[in-house]
Structures are given as structure tokens and as C-alpha cells.
Scaffold this motif. Structure first.
Motif, PDB file in Angstrom:
ATOM      1  N   VAL A   1       0.859  -1.174   0.000  1.00 13.76           N
ATOM      2  CA  VAL A   1       0.000   0.000   0.000  1.00 13.76           C
ATOM      3  C   VAL A   1       0.901   1.230   0.000  1.00 13.76           C
ATOM      4  O   VAL A   1       1.772   1.364   0.862  1.00 13.76           O
TER       5      VAL A   1
ATOM      6  N   LEU B   1      -4.780   1.626  -2.426  1.00 14.37           N
ATOM      7  CA  LEU B   1      -5.544   1.873  -1.213  1.00 14.37           C
ATOM      8  C   LEU B   1      -6.125   0.580  -0.675  1.00 14.37           C
ATOM      9  O   LEU B   1      -6.218  -0.427  -1.373  1.00 14.37           O
ATOM     10  N   GLY B   2      -6.562   0.631   0.578  1.00 14.97           N
ATOM     11  CA  GLY B   2      -7.227  -0.514   1.182  1.00 14.97           C
ATOM     12  C   GLY B   2      -6.255  -1.612   1.561  1.00 14.97           C
ATOM     13  O   GLY B   2      -5.113  -1.351   1.951  1.00 14.97           O
ATOM     14  N   THR B   3      -6.709  -2.853   1.451  1.00 12.81           N
ATOM     15  CA  THR B   3      -5.878  -4.014   1.774  1.00 12.81           C
ATOM     16  C   THR B   3      -5.894  -4.947   0.576  1.00 12.81           C
ATOM     17  O   THR B   3      -6.693  -5.890   0.515  1.00 12.81           O
ATOM     18  N   PRO B   4      -5.047  -4.697  -0.413  1.00 16.78           N
ATOM     19  CA  PRO B   4      -5.051  -5.552  -1.598  1.00 16.78           C
ATOM     20  C   PRO B   4      -4.493  -6.936  -1.276  1.00 16.78           C
ATOM     21  O   PRO B   4      -3.484  -7.066  -0.599  1.00 16.78           O
TER      22      PRO B   4
END
Length: 281
Positions: A151, A182-185
């Protein structure tokens, strides 16, 4: 400075004159500072550390039922986890890239994690009858993968002047590109590999051995994402006809010369990251 530690333990057990077993445990850990994005035009605050761990448990049971019948059972459970982490010098800001000059102010290579557990067992039965040595076996693997990607945010500028102007606010949009995750890939998924085989080593004459057999492999991946934007990522095909015949001949022409001939089909197991890339990207 890189630190790595290893631990290996094995216990052998003669259960009876016909059965013997061993169990083993292997452990590994590695801490590797300044592993990624180091040197060249990378500033120290861009570098990422790497941490790697592995546990492996295994066992084998060897059984001699009769002088002509032997069975070997093996099982193992390796587990490995690794991650890229911020080091003592890693900055926490948005990464800045000035083309051909420098990369600084933060890392785009931290936050990823990888963990894989592989539960597997194999059993092989051997039967010797006359000039024949028959072998048959079955194997199974359940591979559990859990991956998380990096991230980050990154601005790329064409030159130093553009960067300084953006920083000062006089030309805030002077960068050539902006990238962010963004987020939690990442994804969690399971794969199941199976195989069985049969073969015979047939001693036709004292100096001539004929080997023939067939193996079957099935490599089943996880369910695909039926709503994936890319059409070919919506379904994963599992081949069900991976039959691999093989044949071999060994001929001892004289005490100093041996002629061998071998032919066959072989199927290679796909890397499980193949499915991760389709599911994640």
C-alpha cells in the motif's frame, strides 16, 4: 548485517522389525535489513526490510509386510511467512520520484505479506514378484495461500524544479504521474493437487530391464471471481486428462557399457501465484 537462524530436529523410531518411522522438524528465520529499493538513486528512507520465517514438519513410515511387499508413507506440513517492513530509516510520507535524479520520502515496497501452508501426503506400495517390481502410489497436496500487497502513494516529477514548484504551491500539478494503492489488496485461496501412478520394472534378462508405467495429475485451483472485469479471469479451467505414460529400457551390453532409452509425458504443476495474479489484479 543479515541474520539467519536454522533449527533441525529428527527422531528415528524402530517400531518393530517390520516397521520403522522418523519425524522431523525444521525451522528457519531470516531478518534482512535494506532488502528492497536500495542503492542507485534510492535514498535511505526508501528502503524496506525483509523478514522471512518457515516451519516444516514431516514424517515417514516404512513398513515391510513381507520380504516382497514394502509400503512407504510420507506426510509433511511446511509453513512459510514473509513480509517487507519499514526499517529504522524508512520514511512514512508519500514517495517522491524525480526522474533520473532520486527517489525519496517513503517506500512503495512495504506492507506486503505472504503466508503459505502446504499439507501433503504420499503413499507408495512396492510388490516384487519374479522379474517384476510393481509400484503404485497416490499423493495429495492442499496448498493454502494468503497474500497481501503493498500500500503506497507516489508522485513522479520530470525534474527538480517541478518538484520544488509543487512543494512551494506555485505549480501544484507539475508532476507527470500519480500512483496509489488503497485498502488491503490481496487474496486468500486454496489449491488442491492430486496424483497417482503405476509402474513396473520388468527384468526380461539378467542384462535387460524394461520399465513402463503411467502417472495421472490433477491440479485444481481456487474458485474464480465470476464478476472479474477481465473476461478470462472469470473461470479457471482444471484439466482432468493429465495422463502421463512413460517407458524405459536399460541394456547392459557388456560389463563396461550400458545403453539406456527413456521416453514419456510429464505435466508440471502450475505456480499457485498464477491464480493470485488473476484474482487480485
Amino acid at each position: 548485517i543479515q541474520y539467519a537462524q536454522f533449527l533441525n530436529v529428527r527422531l528415528d523410531w524402530i517400531i518393530s522389525p517390520k516397521h520403522q518411522a522418523f519425524v522431523r522438524y525444521n525451522y528457519f528465520r531470516n531478518t534482512y535489513p535494506f532488502n528492497t529499493a536500495v542503492g542507485g538513486k534510492n535514498a535511505l528512507d526508501v528502503a524496506a526490510d525483509f523478514r522471512d520465517r518457515a516451519h516444516v514438519a514431516g514424517l515417514q513410515l516404512l513398513s515391510t509386510f513381507t520380504p516382497n511387499v514394502l509400503n512407504e508413507f510420507r506426510a509433511s506440513m511446511p509453513y512459510r511467512s514473509s513480509a517487507h517492513l519499514p526499517g529504522a530509516n524508512t520514511a512514512t510520507g508519500v514517495q517522491i520520484v524525480i526522474n533520473g535524479i532520486a527517489t525519496f520520502n517513503g517506500s512503495s515496497a512495504i506492507g506486503d505479506r505472504f503466508a503459505e501452508k502446504d499439507i501433503a501426503f504420499n503413499d507408495t506400495l512396492t510388490w516384487i514378484r519374479g522379474g517384476h517390481t510393481f509400484k503404485a502410489g497416490y499423493g495429495f497436496q492442499r496448498i493454502n495461500d494468503n497474500q497481501v500487497g503493498n500500500v503506497f502513494s507516489r508522485y513522479t516529477f520530470p525534474d527538480i524544479a517541478s518538484y520544488l514548484a509543487a512543494k512551494a504551491g506555485t505549480k501544484p500539478f507539475g508532476y507527470t504521474s500519480y500512483a496509489t494503492v488503497l485498502g488491503t489488496p490481496g487474496r486468500h485461496y486454496n489449491s488442491a493437487f492430486q496424483n497417482f501412478f503405476f509402474q513396473d520394472s520388468w527384468k526380461l534378462r539378467p542384462n535387460l530391464t524394461f520399465n513402463y508405467g503411467v502417472r495421472y495429475d490433477r491440479f485444481a485451483g481456487p474458485p474464480a471471481d465470476a464478476n472479474a472485469p477481465f473476461e478470462y479471469s472469470r473461470k479457471f479451467r482444471t484439466p482432468n486428462a493429465n495422463f502421463a505414460p512413460r517407458v524405459g529400457i536399460a541394456w547392459s551390453m557388456d560389463p563396461k557399457t550400458v545403453v539406456r532409452f527413456n521416453a514419456g509425458y510429464f505435466y508440471e504443476a502450475p505456480a499457485t501465484n498464477l491464480w493470485y495474479n488473476a484474482l487480485n489484479n
